[in-house]
Design an enzyme around this catalytic site. Structure first.
Site, PDB file in Angstrom:
ATOM      1  N   LYS A   1       0.998  -1.095   0.153  1.00 17.92           N
ATOM      2  CA  LYS A   1      -0.195  -0.044   0.293  1.00 17.92           C
ATOM      3  C   LYS A   1       1.387   1.444  -0.016  1.00 17.92           C
ATOM      4  CE  LYS A   1      -3.376  -2.365   0.921  1.00 17.92           C
ATOM      5  NZ  LYS A   1      -4.907  -3.312  -0.295  1.00 17.92           N
TER       6      LYS A   1
ATOM      7  N   GLY B   1       4.230   7.398   0.553  1.00 20.61           N
ATOM      8  CA  GLY B   1       3.342   6.237   1.609  1.00 20.61           C
ATOM      9  C   GLY B   1       1.897   7.083   1.320  1.00 20.61           C
ATOM     10  N   ILE B   2       1.245   6.150   0.295  1.00 18.20           N
ATOM     11  CA  ILE B   2      -0.300   6.567  -0.144  1.00 18.20           C
ATOM     12  C   ILE B   2      -0.802   5.331   0.408  1.00 18.20           C
ATOM     13  CG2 ILE B   2       0.258   8.259  -2.429  1.00 18.20           C
ATOM     14  CD1 ILE B   2      -0.536   5.995  -4.037  1.00 18.20           C
ATOM     15  N   GLU B   3      -1.303   5.117   1.875  1.00 13.83           N
ATOM     16  CA  GLU B   3      -2.070   4.241   2.735  1.00 13.83           C
ATOM     17  C   GLU B   3      -3.821   4.747   1.650  1.00 13.83           C
ATOM     18  OE1 GLU B   3       0.355   2.901   5.708  1.00 13.83           O
ATOM     19  OE2 GLU B   3       1.607   1.905   4.580  1.00 13.83           O
ATOM     20  N   ASN B   4      -4.244   5.705   2.166  1.00 16.51           N
ATOM     21  CA  ASN B   4      -5.482   6.078   2.092  1.00 16.51           C
ATOM     22  C   ASN B   4      -5.691   7.203   1.316  1.00 16.51           C
ATOM     23  OD1 ASN B   4      -5.324   8.140   3.656  1.00 16.51           O
ATOM     24  ND2 ASN B   4      -4.077   7.363   4.950  1.00 16.51           N
TER      25      ASN B   4
END
Length: 285
Positions: A10, A119-122
């Site tokens: 993710k 990070g592009i977890e959401n």
């Protein structure tokens, strides 16, 4: 990006080429080909052996898992080598060997595990990737062109990278058309083709589109396309798209025959152009 280690990823992956010379433009009508990921299975053979197969235009080395903010960089190549004992240095010569064969070698930054600043977890992390794209594109010079690519999720638009892709700065987009029930061929092939058409018609002019697929049924939960179906039902239709670029596959360990079977159908031409730098932002969520 894919099943196994990277399937649960993710994170944003930035893909950088290593020591590539020249700056000829990318043209989808001439430069279609196959991209493969290598590095996450110690039984998949060496890098130079992968390039020597003659079936891949791009080989993505996965992954550089730790970097940024003064951290010591850590390269995770599964069972291939151990950075703690400097056994990964051998790949410098293998990268050069691949380049001599006309294969573009890229380093994938990120992965499912690691410690890095991207990070592009959401969905909220979709902010500012267009600024990063502009900053990277600004490194282009008349002598050295920076090529940008994105590997968003299907269906279109990707919740994280869409704003960045719409800037028109990206030269190619590798879409994951598997493990995505809403647009893969789990129910019927026309759903896959409709998803391709939606993405193709929505991309800015000049951006190449690649269909990302698993190299074997066991490497994805959904979305495997048998080679005969790809050759006779899928490729004849997606190759009519003016921005068709080729096929991206995960991953080398699983690719025992798939790429060899589809190569002639995938490629429009054997023409090879050299680039200086390629960077790809990969969405996982």
């Amino acid at each position: 990006m894919a099943a196994g280690y990277p399937q649960s990823a993710k994170a944003l992956l930035i893909i950088l080429s290593i020591l590539i010379t020249g700056c000829s433009p990318i043209r989808s009508s001439e430069d279609s080909g196959i991209t493969i990921y290598w590095g996450q299975n110690g039984f998949e053979g060496e890098l130079d052996q992968t390039c020597a197969t003659g079936v891949y235009k791009y080989v993505n080395i996965a992954f550089l898992t730790t970097f940024g903010c003064g951290k010591e960089r850590i390269l995770n190549l599964a069972g291939h080598c151990n950075p703690d004992y400097n056994t990964c240095q051998k790949y410098s010569s293998e990268i050069r060997a691949c380049q001599d064969m006309g294969v573009k070698v890229l380093l994938s930054l990120g992965g499912a595990r690691g410690d890095y600043d991207f990070g592009i977890e959401n969905p909220s992390s979709k902010l500012y990737w267009e600024d990063l794209a502009r900053a990277l594109a600004d490194y282009s010079t008349p002598e050295k062109k920076v090529y940008l690519g994105a590997a968003p999720q299907c269906p279109y638009p990707d919740g994280n990278l869409d704003t960045a892709i719409r800037t028109g700065l990206f030269d190619f987009v590798w879409v994951q058309f598997y493990n995505n029930y809403r647009c893969d061929n789990t129910e019927r092939i026309d759903k896959l083709l409709a998803s391709w058409e939606e993405g193709s018609s929505s991309l800015p002019a000049g951006t190449q589109l690649f269909m990302g697929l698993p190299a074997a049924r066991e490497t994805a939960d959904t979305g495997y396309v048998p080679p005969d179906v790809l050759i006779y039902e899928v490729l004849p239709k997606i190759k009519t798209s003016p921005n068709y670029g080729g096929i991206m596959l995960w991953g080398k360990y699983y690719d025992t025959y798939y790429s060899k079977t589809i190569k002639q159908a995938v490629c429009n031409s054997s023409t090879v152009h050299d680039e200086d730098l390629l960077i790809s932002m990969v969405s996982e969520y």
